[in-house]
Design a protein around this motif. Sequence first.
Motif, PDB file in Angstrom:
ATOM      1  N   UNK A  75       8.168   8.579  10.992  1.00  0.00           N
ATOM      2  CA  UNK A  75       6.624   8.805  10.987  1.00  0.00           C
ATOM      3  C   UNK A  75       6.164   8.635   9.380  1.00  0.00           C
ATOM      4  N   UNK A  76       6.237   7.857   8.726  1.00  0.00           N
ATOM      5  CA  UNK A  76       6.021   7.621   7.398  1.00  0.00           C
ATOM      6  C   UNK A  76       4.539   7.458   7.119  1.00  0.00           C
ATOM      7  N   UNK A  77       3.552   7.206   8.233  1.00  0.00           N
ATOM      8  CA  UNK A  77       2.484   6.908   8.000  1.00  0.00           C
ATOM      9  C   UNK A  77       2.108   5.749   7.102  1.00  0.00           C
ATOM     10  N   UNK A 120      18.833   5.699  -3.802  1.00  0.00           N
ATOM     11  CA  UNK A 120      19.196   4.310  -3.835  1.00  0.00           C
ATOM     12  C   UNK A 120      18.684   3.462  -2.640  1.00  0.00           C
ATOM     13  N   UNK A 121      18.691   4.097  -1.585  1.00  0.00           N
ATOM     14  CA  UNK A 121      18.279   3.462  -0.393  1.00  0.00           C
ATOM     15  C   UNK A 121      17.052   4.359   0.282  1.00  0.00           C
ATOM     16  N   UNK A 122      15.939   3.602   0.594  1.00  0.00           N
ATOM     17  CA  UNK A 122      14.879   4.411   1.032  1.00  0.00           C
ATOM     18  C   UNK A 122      14.041   3.426   2.265  1.00  0.00           C
ATOM     19  N   UNK A 123      13.661   4.170   3.536  1.00  0.00           N
ATOM     20  CA  UNK A 123      13.446   3.459   4.606  1.00  0.00           C
ATOM     21  C   UNK A 123      12.009   4.383   5.187  1.00  0.00           C
ATOM     22  N   UNK A 124      11.059   3.509   5.513  1.00  0.00           N
ATOM     23  CA  UNK A 124       9.970   4.295   6.490  1.00  0.00           C
ATOM     24  C   UNK A 124       9.871   3.396   7.700  1.00  0.00           C
ATOM     25  N   UNK A 125       9.528   4.498   8.443  1.00  0.00           N
ATOM     26  CA  UNK A 125       9.378   4.207  10.129  1.00  0.00           C
ATOM     27  C   UNK A 125       8.365   4.449  10.646  1.00  0.00           C
ATOM     28  N   UNK A 126       7.503   3.730  11.359  1.00  0.00           N
ATOM     29  CA  UNK A 126       6.284   4.423  12.076  1.00  0.00           C
ATOM     30  C   UNK A 126       5.975   3.596  13.169  1.00  0.00           C
ATOM     31  N   UNK A 186       9.521   3.755  17.366  1.00  0.00           N
ATOM     32  CA  UNK A 186       9.151   4.875  18.045  1.00  0.00           C
ATOM     33  C   UNK A 186      10.189   5.970  17.938  1.00  0.00           C
ATOM     34  N   UNK A 187       9.890   6.990  17.632  1.00  0.00           N
ATOM     35  CA  UNK A 187      11.099   8.258  17.395  1.00  0.00           C
ATOM     36  C   UNK A 187      11.627   8.702  18.693  1.00  0.00           C
TER      37      UNK A 187
END
Length: 488
Positions: free
Chosen positions: A317-319, A334-340, A372-373
């Motif tokens: 839900x990174x907006x 070292x590893x970053x993800x964003x999901x929305x 979707x979460x």
Amino acid sequence: MLLTISTTASPATDLGFLLHKHPDRVQEFGQSFGTATVFYPEAGEDRCTAALLLEVDPIALVRSRGRNSPDFSLSQYVNDRPYAASSLLAVALADVFRTARAGRCKARPELPGTALPLEIRIPALPCRGGPDLARELFEPLGWQVEALAVPLDEAFPEWGDSRYVSLTLRGTLRLADALNHLYVLLPVLDDGKHYWVAPDEVDKLIRAGEGWLAAHPSRGLITRRYLGRRWALARTALARLAELGDETEEHLEPAVDEEAAPGETAATEAASAEASAEAEQDDAPPEDKPRPLNTLRREAVLATLEELGATSVIDLGCGQGELVGALLARPRFARVAGADVSSLALTIAARKLRLERMPDAKRARLTLFQGALTYTDKRFTGYDAAVLMEVVEHVDPPRLAALERVVFGHARPQHVIVTTPNVEYNVRYEFLTGLRHNDHRFEWTRAEFQEWATRVAAAYGYQVTFRPIGEEDAEIGSPTQMGVFSRD
């Protein structure tokens, strides 16, 4: 004053269903300051135009201000209000097209969600800031803007332009969105409201600006002008927009310099301030602004992730990517993800993060994707920590069980950080009515959040601790509550 709305969608007469005004009828609606008339100059299968004509009665307008108005000048009666679009047109639009602004249509329920090719014309619109400001406000919303300055007198071009523009907007948008854009931005361009700006105007602004105002690059200017430069109201609105758009208050400043309007002097400003002094004593901008809650929240989450030793993090839900950007700025992650779930939010996030110009090394650490979460997704797995920052309250309560299974049962990171508003603290927000955001499905008390978190932790093999975020009140707690889950 006149406003026309045209469409070339097929059949174009569907515009009548959306506006809830039949093309074959002329309808009049009484206002406290005059009469609003809706009629259709054209209504065919290929093109349909609805017109809103507002006839302002200067006498009724003066009477509507009440007997205690200190203004006895002739300008109360002789002015541009009967001819130029202003906040009065916005008020009439809100009243006449109330159902259309809400995006409802019982006869054709599928229509309000459909984007239509629209053309909106306003022949005379006061615009303090000129055509450039009109473009600055409408173009980020998807409109093609044609704003032409109206000369003072065509026979004397050396006199220059007036403060009016002839405005034409073209774009493919939902009609409800178009009407809400007009409702907010007409008084902003005019830079004047012709009725008392009460505290409930904050709620009106947040409702009408839902889905677009928090992300608008000129939202600070819009907010202040819409609320008549009443600083207490503007601060409240900006804080609530910061909650929605995950922006710091500093980023909500106006994009253009605000200079005094022609004719404004220190004396007139003092007189205006004196007139509203009884209603508002604290409208001066603060010298030392407190740090915005969303900044404190983001810093608390970052500090907790570092404390936990996480090196890979997914923001669920990174907006618009504020936390993602802060994570990328720290090489330890070292590893970053964003999901929305919102593709629009991800598009804005990519733009804010300058994805196209991001250095290759940093870009290699980042993943952005739509998801979707409440549905299992293998892309959620494989991270040391997952963050749900101000997310759970946007989920319908019957769907929370699905979110719990996806995050704690399927993705199953070593750590999960959840932040959510503390509804007990809402009494500290002046002018707030109801929940902090229209899209919140609920807001928990501290006891309710702890009960939910403890149950989820026990069900999925986690331990959970609780931490306050923001200034803590001994009686009602902190504005935001955080749960830190760690796997046994």
